[in-house]
Scaffold this motif. Sequence first.
Motif, PDB file in Angstrom:
ATOM      1  N   THR A 174     -82.972 -49.383 -49.609  1.00  0.00           N
ATOM      2  CA  THR A 174     -82.998 -48.746 -50.931  1.00  0.00           C
ATOM      3  C   THR A 174     -81.828 -47.790 -51.154  1.00  0.00           C
ATOM      4  OG1 THR A 174     -84.394 -46.961 -50.077  1.00  0.00           O
ATOM      5  CG2 THR A 174     -85.511 -48.875 -51.029  1.00  0.00           C
ATOM      6  N   ALA A 175     -81.018 -47.527 -50.105  1.00  0.00           N
ATOM      7  CA  ALA A 175     -79.938 -46.549 -50.245  1.00  0.00           C
ATOM      8  C   ALA A 175     -78.954 -46.956 -51.335  1.00  0.00           C
ATOM      9  CB  ALA A 175     -79.213 -46.368 -48.913  1.00  0.00           C
ATOM     10  N   SER A 197     -82.306 -36.895 -52.803  1.00  0.00           N
ATOM     11  CA  SER A 197     -82.359 -38.275 -53.286  1.00  0.00           C
ATOM     12  C   SER A 197     -81.960 -38.282 -54.753  1.00  0.00           C
ATOM     13  CB  SER A 197     -83.762 -38.871 -53.105  1.00  0.00           C
ATOM     14  OG  SER A 197     -84.716 -38.115 -53.833  1.00  0.00           O
ATOM     15  N   PHE A 198     -81.598 -39.447 -55.250  1.00  0.00           N
ATOM     16  CA  PHE A 198     -81.048 -39.551 -56.598  1.00  0.00           C
ATOM     17  C   PHE A 198     -81.802 -40.619 -57.381  1.00  0.00           C
ATOM     18  CE2 PHE A 198     -77.859 -38.011 -53.692  1.00  0.00           C
ATOM     19  CZ  PHE A 198     -77.367 -36.898 -54.359  1.00  0.00           C
ATOM     20  N   ASN A 199     -82.152 -40.281 -58.604  1.00  0.00           N
ATOM     21  CA  ASN A 199     -82.864 -41.196 -59.483  1.00  0.00           C
ATOM     22  C   ASN A 199     -82.453 -40.923 -60.925  1.00  0.00           C
ATOM     23  OD1 ASN A 199     -84.396 -38.884 -60.294  1.00  0.00           O
ATOM     24  ND2 ASN A 199     -85.722 -39.195 -58.505  1.00  0.00           N
ATOM     25  N   LEU A 211     -78.651 -41.343 -47.314  1.00  0.00           N
ATOM     26  CA  LEU A 211     -79.502 -41.673 -48.445  1.00  0.00           C
ATOM     27  C   LEU A 211     -80.764 -42.412 -48.024  1.00  0.00           C
ATOM     28  CD1 LEU A 211     -76.901 -42.737 -51.174  1.00  0.00           C
ATOM     29  CD2 LEU A 211     -78.032 -40.526 -50.888  1.00  0.00           C
ATOM     30  N   ASP A 212     -80.682 -43.160 -46.907  1.00  0.00           N
ATOM     31  CA  ASP A 212     -81.870 -43.867 -46.436  1.00  0.00           C
ATOM     32  C   ASP A 212     -82.642 -43.068 -45.395  1.00  0.00           C
ATOM     33  OD1 ASP A 212     -79.859 -44.077 -44.586  1.00  0.00           O
ATOM     34  OD2 ASP A 212     -80.234 -46.176 -44.096  1.00  0.00           O
ATOM     35  N   GLN A 257     -79.801 -45.974 -54.939  1.00  0.00           N
ATOM     36  CA  GLN A 257     -79.597 -44.576 -55.319  1.00  0.00           C
ATOM     37  C   GLN A 257     -78.179 -44.333 -55.834  1.00  0.00           C
ATOM     38  OE1 GLN A 257     -81.307 -41.342 -52.967  1.00  0.00           O
ATOM     39  NE2 GLN A 257     -82.124 -42.888 -51.566  1.00  0.00           N
ATOM     40  N   SER A 258     -77.226 -45.156 -55.409  1.00  0.00           N
ATOM     41  CA  SER A 258     -75.851 -44.941 -55.868  1.00  0.00           C
ATOM     42  C   SER A 258     -75.689 -45.223 -57.358  1.00  0.00           C
ATOM     43  CB  SER A 258     -74.878 -45.788 -55.041  1.00  0.00           C
ATOM     44  OG  SER A 258     -75.162 -47.169 -55.172  1.00  0.00           O
TER      45      SER A 258
END
Length: 529
Positions: free
Chosen positions: A259-260, A279-281, A70-71, A263-264
């Motif tokens: 910042t990883a 990536s997740f938002n 994720l990072d 995202q969770s």
Amino acid sequence: MAAAEQGPSRLPRVAKIDLLLVVIIGLLIQAAWASRLNEPTYMDAYYYATNGQRLANGYGFSEQILWQFLDDPAGLPAHSHTYWMPLASILAGIGYAIRDDFRGAQSLFWLLSGLLPLLAYAISWQLARQRWQSWVAALFTVSGGFYAAFMVQPTTFAPYALAGGLSLLAIGLAPARRGWWAVAGVTAGLAHLARADGLLLLLVAFLLWLADILGRRRKDKGDWRPWLVSLFLLLGGYLLVMGGWFLHNWSVLGRPLPTAGVQSLFLTTYDDLFAYGRSFNLVTLLDWGVENVLRSRLQGLWVAGQTYVAVAGLIFLVPFIVVGLVSLRKRPAAWQLLRPVVIYAIALFISGSLLFTFPGMRGSLFHSSAALWPWFMALAAAGIGVAVDWTAARLSHWQPERAKRLFSAMFIVVALVLGLFVSQYRLAPDEDPESFRRIGRTVPAEAVVMAGNAPALHYYTGLSAVSVPNESPEILVQAAERYGVTFLALNGNRPRPLNDLYLDREQHPRLRLVDSFDDVRLYELVGSP
């Protein structure tokens, strides 16, 4: 039950002797658990252990493992602890420096877990100042419950339970004695250095500091300086611990925190924690569909409730915890101590169920509830006393003081047996260590292996390891090329997009099967893109 109306209390001499006995009992019980563990048993512990060993060997905060993407890590070696916090690895590293084996890695976790009943005794004493009740709280905590097989592993349970539980106590004591704000800050910093959820403790402390100001300012028009000093002590203590880690992150990541983890918040399945190239938002979460989001949050609430009842409350003690909390709520000094616990419990519940839903359901709530364990056990002890007094008032033949000790002894035995039963299955590793060792004997020493449990593979073989991404074979090959992966190991716990590859219903020209044993299929990455 004696009311705790006089504020923080020093222990009498007989209670100080109790503290020594509690520590001895706690250390002996934890030594028994530690002796039954010869290696880590799950992924987190492998991660902290291997990185602790690297710290002890002088490699600093770097790792030969990529367990999540994720990072967007650049490659191996990578900066360590960009998702999980570093305290457990630091403690393991100190242990490895003392003795270079798993017993060394366990040593400080054994010590911290052995001290946890001491904290429960102190909490109970401050709440009610009943010696028998403090003993019951300590022995309930000794039982370990669902945490028992985890406390003496190189992981976050013991440090977070002790730092978090002590921070809650310090926050409760701080309005009566300003120096406790510094203790609250230091322990909140240690809890945050252990787990990202530790930041909740600083938030709880700030909220109660603010409430204290507003409450007292309405009563008197004193100046702001005493409260500013309290805030300085709180934040200064916190930054004394966390300031160095913020500077480290700034130097290697360009920001104080990675910042990883953020995202969770927006995952649509736990397996997406292992996504590659995505990536997740908020947009990706809403694209999943409002109905799915709501259903997952309801499931998160259900799992969080189970965690509080079964894990933190040890099932049968929950009624006594509730009775203890309700009864102590009527005592101002006791409630002063319990306010931070209630706020933290609510904040953690919301965070682990409605916000970080999928990590919460898969273990983060279990880990962070450890800070509530000594508090809930102290409340359970208080609840037993209240329940016996209520019954004795209606049954004239009851002798309440004798009944309290009798029922407490019976419940302690039940807690010990239940703790042994529910934790027994966690004494063996999740995956057979021999399968990792066989991979290590099969591939070259310079190989980079992609595996489902990359930290475990590295722990047993010393090979550089990368997690299997939750992606199709084509994307997997792209990730493998980027990180120099030369072999892929799939087992029964493979990601769903790789089912067909694992079951031979699909092939990829870049993946050649070189070995198959037990439930493991070992592929070599061949050819060129």
